[in-house]
Design an enzyme around this catalytic site. Structure first.
Site, short mmCIF file in Angstrom:
data_model
loop_
_atom_site.label_atom_id
_atom_site.label_comp_id
_atom_site.label_asym_id
_atom_site.label_seq_id
_atom_site.Cartn_x
_atom_site.Cartn_y
_atom_site.Cartn_z
N ASP A 1 5.69 11.33 1.29
CA ASP A 1 6.03 10.06 0.72
C ASP A 1 6.20 9.05 0.61
O ASP A 1 7.73 9.50 1.17
CB ASP A 1 4.69 10.69 -0.65
CG ASP A 1 4.44 9.10 -1.14
OD1 ASP A 1 3.45 9.04 -0.81
OD2 ASP A 1 4.78 8.84 -2.35
N SER A 2 5.71 7.77 0.64
CA SER A 2 6.71 6.70 0.70
C SER A 2 7.56 6.57 -0.15
O SER A 2 8.51 6.05 -0.37
CB SER A 2 5.99 5.38 1.22
OG SER A 2 5.20 5.68 0.22
N TYR B 1 5.56 1.82 1.72
CA TYR B 1 4.18 1.43 3.25
C TYR B 1 3.37 0.32 3.28
O TYR B 1 2.91 0.44 4.12
CB TYR B 1 3.96 3.01 3.83
CG TYR B 1 5.55 3.85 3.87
CD1 TYR B 1 6.65 3.55 4.02
CD2 TYR B 1 4.93 5.31 4.51
CE1 TYR B 1 7.75 4.60 4.80
CE2 TYR B 1 6.06 6.21 5.01
CZ TYR B 1 7.79 5.60 4.15
OH TYR B 1 8.06 6.44 4.99
N GLY B 2 2.53 0.36 1.80
CA GLY B 2 1.46 -0.44 1.90
C GLY B 2 0.95 -1.90 2.40
O GLY B 2 0.51 -1.96 3.31
N CYS C 1 0.38 10.95 1.83
CA CYS C 1 0.03 9.24 0.86
C CYS C 1 -0.81 9.15 2.06
O CYS C 1 -0.88 9.25 3.59
CB CYS C 1 1.89 8.95 2.07
SG CYS C 1 1.85 6.47 2.01
N ASN C 2 -1.59 8.07 1.09
CA ASN C 2 -2.75 7.18 2.36
C ASN C 2 -2.29 6.88 3.56
O ASN C 2 -3.29 6.62 3.59
CB ASN C 2 -3.07 7.24 0.75
CG ASN C 2 -4.31 7.65 -0.36
OD1 ASN C 2 -5.68 7.89 0.02
ND2 ASN C 2 -3.72 8.01 -0.77
N THR C 3 -1.53 6.20 2.85
CA THR C 3 -1.31 5.14 4.29
C THR C 3 -0.93 5.88 4.72
O THR C 3 -1.10 5.51 6.45
CB THR C 3 -0.53 3.44 3.43
OG1 THR C 3 -0.39 3.29 1.75
CG2 THR C 3 0.33 2.62 4.62
N GLU D 1 5.31 2.43 -10.74
CA GLU D 1 7.25 2.46 -10.07
C GLU D 1 7.63 2.31 -12.08
O GLU D 1 9.23 2.71 -11.88
CB GLU D 1 7.52 2.15 -9.55
CG GLU D 1 6.38 2.14 -8.00
CD GLU D 1 7.45 3.11 -7.22
OE1 GLU D 1 8.69 3.33 -7.08
OE2 GLU D 1 7.33 4.17 -6.32
N CYS E 1 -5.03 6.19 -3.41
CA CYS E 1 -3.28 6.03 -3.77
C CYS E 1 -3.13 6.63 -4.53
O CYS E 1 -3.24 6.66 -5.15
CB CYS E 1 -3.45 4.28 -3.53
SG CYS E 1 -1.59 3.83 -3.57
N THR E 2 -1.53 7.59 -3.27
CA THR E 2 -0.72 8.76 -4.40
C THR E 2 -0.71 8.03 -5.91
O THR E 2 -0.58 8.72 -6.84
CB THR E 2 -0.26 9.55 -3.85
OG1 THR E 2 0.90 8.23 -3.28
CG2 THR E 2 -0.66 10.17 -2.55
N HIS E 3 0.08 6.82 -5.80
CA HIS E 3 0.01 6.48 -7.40
C HIS E 3 -1.11 6.58 -8.86
O HIS E 3 -0.16 6.21 -9.77
CB HIS E 3 0.41 5.07 -7.07
CG HIS E 3 1.86 5.06 -6.69
ND1 HIS E 3 2.41 5.71 -5.40
CD2 HIS E 3 3.14 4.80 -7.12
CE1 HIS E 3 3.84 4.75 -5.14
NE2 HIS E 3 4.35 5.04 -6.30
N1 DGL Z 1 2.06 6.40 -1.34
C1 DGL Z 1 1.05 4.73 -1.06
C2 DGL Z 1 -0.09 5.76 -1.04
O1 DGL Z 1 -0.35 6.34 -0.93
C3 DGL Z 1 1.49 4.20 -1.85
C4 DGL Z 1 2.78 3.28 -1.77
C5 DGL Z 1 2.88 2.03 -1.02
O2 DGL Z 1 2.63 1.92 -0.63
O3 DGL Z 1 3.77 2.97 -0.05
O4 DGL Z 1 -0.62 4.85 0.52
#
Ligand code: DGL
Length: 284
Positions: free
Chosen positions: A23-24, A55-56, A86-88, A165, A197-199
């Protein structure tokens, strides 16, 4: 202690090989948590790109380049499969990653889309995610492939990642921002909301309270772990025996300082994560 060591000489992965998850940053740990719940015998190598998160708000080219580096790093451990948690990354880089790889690689978007289509009763699905994921329209694409009669409403929620975060999981500030983001989805009368988004599963109770009981919250992690188990079973790669004591079954790597990551990881995965190693990912 038999720690899995990086190895540049690749052989065919076997059942005992670890699964690579990345993940990011810390968000992918919500997917790791679900993998551990569903297939507890597996070893996991996790990489969180803490130096380059988020990453988003980055371009497709950048996210793809970062993801390719991480995949190269994970492959040094002879992983048997990789989960882009990570969705992005799943929105921007899956095609490029799949093109270059000879082991299975799973993203989180397809599984999330599938769960949402089964969950909706009124055919109105909301998606909350990063700007990149919403802009890519990837959820719309996969949901429409499964059911053309569903309407999808996307909403970028860029402040959620920094709030998570910062550990503000249950906080009036998070509550207020969530209300502002979600009001339009409530007005549109969605009955299903994808946490894209994984968060976001980490603020699930705030989101659930605001959306109300009528709305089903979909965490793509559950279906991703289920699909992973199915995939490994189908290829005879599911690890059947629990790793022995001290076999260091979960290893964590990050691209920046490890201490904050370790604190965060311990609050998500209650497994006593003692350490994470810092890696210079730019060299991969
Ligand atoms: N992990 C990213 C996602 O699921 C979110 C955090 C990011 O923007 O990197 O899209």
């Amino acid at each position: 202690m038999t720690e899995t060591q990086p190895n540049q000489n690749r052989t065919l992965p076997d059942r005992d090989a670890p699964i690579g998850v990345f993940d990011s940053g810390v968000g992918g740990l919500t997917v790791v948590r679900e993998i551990i719940r569903q297939i507890p015998n597996e070893k996991i190598i996790y990489f969180g790109d803490t130096a380059r998160v988020p990453y988003g708000n980055k371009s497709q080219e950048t996210v793809t380049r970062f993801s390719e580096q991480i995949v190269r790093f994970l492959r040094t451990f002879q992983v048997k499969t990789i989960v882009a948690a990570c969705n992005t990354v799943s929105a921007y880089a899956m095609e490029a990653l799949e093109r270059d790889i000879d082991i299975p690689i799973l993203g989180v978007v397809k599984p999330g889309a599938k769960t949402a289509v089964s969950a909706t009763r009124n055919g109105r699905i909301g998606v909350i995610a990063t700007e990149a994921t919403i802009g890519s329209q990837i959820y719309t694409k996969y949901i429409t492939e499964l059911n053309q009669n569903v309407s999808i409403y996307g909403k970028a929620c860029p402040l959620f990642v920094p709030l998570v975060e910062e550990g503000l999981l249950e906080d009036p500030v998070t509550d207020e921002i969530a209300r502002r983001y979600l009001t339009e989805l409530i007005d549109i009368d969605i009955d299903t909301l994808i946490l894209g988004c994984t968060h976001y599963p980490l603020i699930r109770s705030t989101l659930g309270r605001i959306m109300g009981e009528r709305v089903t919250l979909v965490n793509p992690a559950y279906e991703t772990a289920r699909k992973l188990r199915e995939l490994l079973t189908g290829r005879n790669l599911l690890c059947e025996t629990p790793p022995g004591l001290g076999s260091n079954r979960y290893q964590f790597y990050v691209s920046d300082k490890a201490d904050k990551f370790v604190r965060f990881a311990n609050s998500i995965i209650k497994y006593g994560i003692l350490s994470a190693k810092t890696v210079n990912i730019e060299t991969y």
